[in-house]
Design a protein around this motif. Sequence first.
Motif, PDB file in Angstrom:
ATOM      1  N   ALA A 157     -29.458 -13.536   9.077  1.00 26.40           N
ATOM      2  CA  ALA A 157     -30.200 -14.198   7.885  1.00 26.40           C
ATOM      3  C   ALA A 157     -31.709 -12.887   7.735  1.00 26.40           C
ATOM      4  CB  ALA A 157     -30.266 -15.963   7.125  1.00 26.40           C
ATOM      5  N   SER A 158     -32.367 -12.781   8.918  1.00 27.66           N
ATOM      6  CA  SER A 158     -33.647 -11.921   8.793  1.00 27.66           C
ATOM      7  C   SER A 158     -32.629 -10.875   9.411  1.00 27.66           C
ATOM      8  CB  SER A 158     -34.063 -12.929  10.295  1.00 27.66           C
ATOM      9  OG  SER A 158     -33.657 -12.006  11.597  1.00 27.66           O
ATOM     10  N   SER A 198     -25.253 -20.782  15.539  1.00 26.32           N
ATOM     11  CA  SER A 198     -26.717 -20.853  14.592  1.00 26.32           C
ATOM     12  C   SER A 198     -27.546 -19.053  15.122  1.00 26.32           C
ATOM     13  CB  SER A 198     -27.295 -22.210  15.159  1.00 26.32           C
ATOM     14  OG  SER A 198     -28.109 -21.812  16.228  1.00 26.32           O
ATOM     15  N   ASP A 199     -27.505 -18.969  16.025  1.00 26.53           N
ATOM     16  CA  ASP A 199     -27.975 -17.651  16.273  1.00 26.53           C
ATOM     17  C   ASP A 199     -27.688 -16.138  15.642  1.00 26.53           C
ATOM     18  OD1 ASP A 199     -29.803 -18.419  18.042  1.00 26.53           O
ATOM     19  OD2 ASP A 199     -29.079 -18.285  19.397  1.00 26.53           O
ATOM     20  N   ASP A 248     -39.473 -22.244  13.315  1.00 27.77           N
ATOM     21  CA  ASP A 248     -39.060 -22.372  12.242  1.00 27.77           C
ATOM     22  C   ASP A 248     -37.795 -22.073  10.917  1.00 27.77           C
ATOM     23  OD1 ASP A 248     -40.211 -23.812  10.423  1.00 27.77           O
ATOM     24  OD2 ASP A 248     -40.694 -21.731   9.153  1.00 27.77           O
ATOM     25  N   GLY A 249     -37.205 -20.891  11.708  1.00 32.05           N
ATOM     26  CA  GLY A 249     -36.349 -20.010  11.035  1.00 32.05           C
ATOM     27  C   GLY A 249     -35.076 -20.484  11.998  1.00 32.05           C
ATOM     28  N   GLU A 250     -35.067 -21.088  12.888  1.00 37.26           N
ATOM     29  CA  GLU A 250     -33.687 -21.867  13.228  1.00 37.26           C
ATOM     30  C   GLU A 250     -33.647 -23.077  13.048  1.00 37.26           C
ATOM     31  OE1 GLU A 250     -34.783 -23.115  17.580  1.00 37.26           O
ATOM     32  OE2 GLU A 250     -32.431 -22.754  17.696  1.00 37.26           O
ATOM     33  N   ARG A 251     -34.888 -23.620  12.345  1.00 40.32           N
ATOM     34  CA  ARG A 251     -34.254 -24.971  12.215  1.00 40.32           C
ATOM     35  C   ARG A 251     -33.921 -24.833  10.606  1.00 40.32           C
ATOM     36  NH1 ARG A 251     -37.758 -27.065   8.645  1.00 40.32           N
ATOM     37  NH2 ARG A 251     -39.464 -25.468   8.859  1.00 40.32           N
ATOM     38  N   LEU A 267     -36.957 -11.441  16.978  1.00 36.74           N
ATOM     39  CA  LEU A 267     -38.161 -12.147  15.633  1.00 36.74           C
ATOM     40  C   LEU A 267     -39.258 -12.074  17.448  1.00 36.74           C
ATOM     41  CD1 LEU A 267     -34.930 -14.160  14.528  1.00 36.74           C
ATOM     42  CD2 LEU A 267     -36.741 -13.071  13.093  1.00 36.74           C
ATOM     43  N   PHE A 268     -38.458 -13.024  18.277  1.00 38.35           N
ATOM     44  CA  PHE A 268     -38.999 -13.081  19.280  1.00 38.35           C
ATOM     45  C   PHE A 268     -41.050 -12.041  19.017  1.00 38.35           C
ATOM     46  CE2 PHE A 268     -38.398 -17.086  21.820  1.00 38.35           C
ATOM     47  CZ  PHE A 268     -37.301 -17.336  21.065  1.00 38.35           C
ATOM     48  N   GLU A 269     -40.619 -11.146  19.723  1.00 43.19           N
ATOM     49  CA  GLU A 269     -40.932  -9.835  19.470  1.00 43.19           C
ATOM     50  C   GLU A 269     -42.408  -9.494  18.772  1.00 43.19           C
ATOM     51  OE1 GLU A 269     -40.799  -5.147  21.239  1.00 43.19           O
ATOM     52  OE2 GLU A 269     -39.341  -6.887  22.118  1.00 43.19           O
ATOM     53  N   ASN A 270     -41.860  -9.702  17.545  1.00 44.77           N
ATOM     54  CA  ASN A 270     -42.476  -9.127  16.010  1.00 44.77           C
ATOM     55  C   ASN A 270     -43.657 -10.559  15.211  1.00 44.77           C
ATOM     56  OD1 ASN A 270     -41.326  -6.794  15.924  1.00 44.77           O
ATOM     57  ND2 ASN A 270     -39.725  -7.163  14.756  1.00 44.77           N
ATOM     58  N   TYR A 271     -42.949 -11.719  15.297  1.00 46.52           N
ATOM     59  CA  TYR A 271     -43.063 -12.784  15.279  1.00 46.52           C
ATOM     60  C   TYR A 271     -43.608 -13.979  16.165  1.00 46.52           C
ATOM     61  CZ  TYR A 271     -41.852 -10.349  10.809  1.00 46.52           C
ATOM     62  OH  TYR A 271     -41.692  -8.844  10.532  1.00 46.52           O
TER      63      TYR A 271
END
Length: 186
Positions: free
Chosen positions: A58-59, A51-52, A77-80, A66-70
């Motif tokens: 996808a992103s 899933s990662d 949310d993306g993971e879900r 993703l952690f750093e920027n958002y």
Amino acid sequence: MTHSPSEHSPAPAATRSHIDKPVVLVGLMGVGKSTIGRRLATRLGLPFIDSDDEIEKASGMTVGELFENYGEDYFRDGERRVIARLIDGAVKVIATGGGAFVQQETRELILKEAIAVWLDADIAVLTERVSRRNTRPLLRDTDPHMVLSELAEKRRPFYEQAQIHVRSNDGAHEETVERILEALAK
Ligand code: S3P
């Protein structure tokens, strides 16, 4: 080195036909969800998805970016959404990120539509394994042993809800795969 006859052979047809839902691996960082998931999928003759990796595709960004920027909430949310897309009725093996099963909506979906397998190991083993890669945002600039101990305590009540619990300590990953196959056959 000798190999037992079953080591590289496909899982018995009885095990494969038993599985009518996706098999979803959950558990802490470093427990081997991706490596074991890939091997389990090969043994079962099923597709494997991480899933990662899907979130990154996808992103167009790494999990770290993703952690750093958002921030973590955005990642969750993306993971879900990605996991909901992956659980589409097709039988496959899915490795999830360590925090996915902690989210209520994701956990409920997995418990209803899939077979959750909790892979679990001692913190010392996890600490050693995570030290091989520096890409996990929750462990950057921290004491991994301490963070993993805290996460283990917080997350245990969620992981415990998985239908199958398999230890993945020091032994070879193939032994863990074997134990998962046995549990799935029951
Ligand atoms: C996380 C685990 C990571 C990744 C992200 C957050 C967690 O996946 O999803 O860094 O919250 O435990 P792995 O468990 O595959 O390392």
